[in-house]
Design a protein around this motif. Structure first.
Motif, PDB file in Angstrom:
ATOM      1  N   GLU A 133     -28.382 -18.189 -19.792  1.00 60.91           N
ATOM      2  CA  GLU A 133     -29.173 -18.182 -21.017  1.00 60.91           C
ATOM      3  C   GLU A 133     -29.756 -16.815 -21.341  1.00 60.91           C
ATOM      4  O   GLU A 133     -30.060 -16.527 -22.506  1.00 60.91           O
ATOM      5  CB  GLU A 133     -30.315 -19.213 -20.908  1.00 60.91           C
ATOM      6  N   ASN A 134     -29.920 -15.973 -20.322  1.00 57.78           N
ATOM      7  CA  ASN A 134     -30.678 -14.739 -20.508  1.00 57.78           C
ATOM      8  C   ASN A 134     -29.902 -13.454 -20.242  1.00 57.78           C
ATOM      9  O   ASN A 134     -30.388 -12.358 -20.518  1.00 57.78           O
ATOM     10  CB  ASN A 134     -31.908 -14.759 -19.598  1.00 57.78           C
ATOM     11  N   GLY A 135     -28.703 -13.565 -19.663  1.00 60.41           N
ATOM     12  CA  GLY A 135     -27.897 -12.386 -19.362  1.00 60.41           C
ATOM     13  C   GLY A 135     -28.310 -11.724 -18.057  1.00 60.41           C
ATOM     14  O   GLY A 135     -29.224 -12.169 -17.370  1.00 60.41           O
ATOM     15  N   GLY A 136     -27.609 -10.646 -17.727  1.00 58.84           N
ATOM     16  CA  GLY A 136     -27.914  -9.939 -16.480  1.00 58.84           C
ATOM     17  C   GLY A 136     -26.691  -9.202 -15.975  1.00 58.84           C
ATOM     18  O   GLY A 136     -25.748  -8.918 -16.718  1.00 58.84           O
ATOM     19  N   ALA A 137     -26.714  -8.903 -14.687  1.00 51.79           N
ATOM     20  CA  ALA A 137     -25.595  -8.179 -14.070  1.00 51.79           C
ATOM     21  C   ALA A 137     -25.482  -8.554 -12.602  1.00 51.79           C
ATOM     22  O   ALA A 137     -26.481  -8.883 -11.958  1.00 51.79           O
ATOM     23  CB  ALA A 137     -25.780  -6.668 -14.220  1.00 51.79           C
ATOM     24  N   ILE A 138     -24.260  -8.481 -12.103  1.00 56.02           N
ATOM     25  CA  ILE A 138     -23.969  -8.784 -10.700  1.00 56.02           C
ATOM     26  C   ILE A 138     -23.175  -7.629 -10.112  1.00 56.02           C
ATOM     27  O   ILE A 138     -22.290  -7.071 -10.772  1.00 56.02           O
ATOM     28  CB  ILE A 138     -23.147 -10.089 -10.575  1.00 56.02           C
ATOM     29  N   VAL A 139     -23.494  -7.268  -8.883  1.00 59.40           N
ATOM     30  CA  VAL A 139     -22.692  -6.300  -8.133  1.00 59.40           C
ATOM     31  C   VAL A 139     -22.254  -6.954  -6.830  1.00 59.40           C
ATOM     32  O   VAL A 139     -23.089  -7.500  -6.084  1.00 59.40           O
ATOM     33  CB  VAL A 139     -23.480  -5.011  -7.836  1.00 59.40           C
ATOM     34  N   ASN A 140     -20.962  -6.908  -6.559  1.00 61.73           N
ATOM     35  CA  ASN A 140     -20.419  -7.408  -5.301  1.00 61.73           C
ATOM     36  C   ASN A 140     -20.057  -6.225  -4.404  1.00 61.73           C
ATOM     37  O   ASN A 140     -19.373  -5.305  -4.853  1.00 61.73           O
ATOM     38  CB  ASN A 140     -19.157  -8.243  -5.562  1.00 61.73           C
ATOM     39  N   ILE A 141     -20.508  -6.257  -3.157  1.00 59.87           N
ATOM     40  CA  ILE A 141     -20.179  -5.172  -2.239  1.00 59.87           C
ATOM     41  C   ILE A 141     -18.866  -5.508  -1.543  1.00 59.87           C
ATOM     42  O   ILE A 141     -18.796  -6.389  -0.697  1.00 59.87           O
ATOM     43  CB  ILE A 141     -21.294  -4.924  -1.223  1.00 59.87           C
ATOM     44  N   ALA A 142     -17.818  -4.801  -1.961  1.00 62.27           N
ATOM     45  CA  ALA A 142     -16.494  -4.968  -1.376  1.00 62.27           C
ATOM     46  C   ALA A 142     -16.317  -3.904  -0.287  1.00 62.27           C
ATOM     47  O   ALA A 142     -17.237  -3.636   0.476  1.00 62.27           O
ATOM     48  CB  ALA A 142     -15.424  -4.864  -2.459  1.00 62.27           C
TER      49      ALA A 142
END
Length: 252
Positions: A133-142
């Protein structure tokens, strides 16, 4: 030192009682975010919270692959800080060193459960609780191990290749509201990676054009950028943070 101005943003960083996860949390706290961190060991987590600043950070102990822990971590973050803008999936494991031809399949399942499935679980929970509902960001550590053959840590490398593809899938499905990117570090000087350089650090370092191994803050800085509006037109990407080691690919 003057305390940073509150950014009004909130992040959850998994596997952050030390190493890369701690480096990410530290970078986010330094810019004014409020941060929830997770880890298996309650005492280590408590110490990390104290170092980062208990006025801005909470710790939630549990095993990354435990679905109940994933849900509880997200729920407690939102309860404590009122929102959840950013997720950094850092929790991981590599319990085996050797050829995959002899790998116990139970161990392989454990690696995937912790390194890949848990990241998906945390992303699902963050999406449902706030980001949808509000948005955002994700970072995955590969890891760079997911970008090429990785002798003796093959299971880990395969899981990180899956993490990179998971990043692409999430970036596609969660757009336009949520950006999803990955970071693929080479060897970073942490307890987790100790077996890759301990006792032969000079030899290992010699392969890096930039002349040193990585530090947690190297990855922390990259994550801070990807979890900010400065990277607002970046999604589905894997940022290689490797001290230039891939420049040597194919040489000799």
């Amino acid at each position: 030192m003057t305390a940073p101005q509150d950014s009004g943003r909130v992040a959850l960083v998994t596997g952050a009682s030390r190493g890369i996860g701690y480096g990410i949390a530290e970078a986010l706290v330094a810019r004014g975010d409020r941060v929830a961190i997770t880890g298996r060991n309650e005492e280590s987590l408590k110490e990390a919270v104290e170092r980062l600043g208990a006025d801005r950070v909470i710790g939630i102990a549990g095993k990354a692959h435990d679905e109940a822990h994933q849900a509880a971590a997200v729920e407690r973050t939102v309860e404590a800080f009122g929102r959840l803008d950013y997720l950094a999936n850092n929790a991981g494991t590599n319990p085996v060193f050797g050829p995959i031809a002899d790998l116990d399949l139970g161990v392989a399942r454990k690696v995937f459960e912790t390194n890949v499935i848990s990241a998906l679980g945390f992303a699902q929970q963050a999406w449902k609780a706030w980001q949808k509902e509000n948005g955002g960001a994700i970072v995955n550590i590969a890891s760079v191990a997911g970008l090429s053959a990785s002798p003796f840590v093959g299971a880990y490398g395969i899981s990180k290749a899956a993490m990179i593809n998971l990043t692409l899938q999430l970036a596609h499905e969660l757009s336009p509201g949520v950006r999803v990117n990955a970071i693929a570090p080479a060897v970073v000087k942490t307890k987790f990676a100790q077996a890759l350089y301990e006792g032969r650090e000079e030899e290992v370092t010699g392969a890096y054009p930039l002349g040193r191994l990585g530090q947690p803050e190297d990855v922390g800085g990259a994550a801070e950028f990807l979890l900010s509006e400065r990277s607002g037109w970046v999604t589905g990407q894997t940022l290689v943070v490797d001290g230039g080691i891939f420049l040597n690919a194919g040489v000799g």
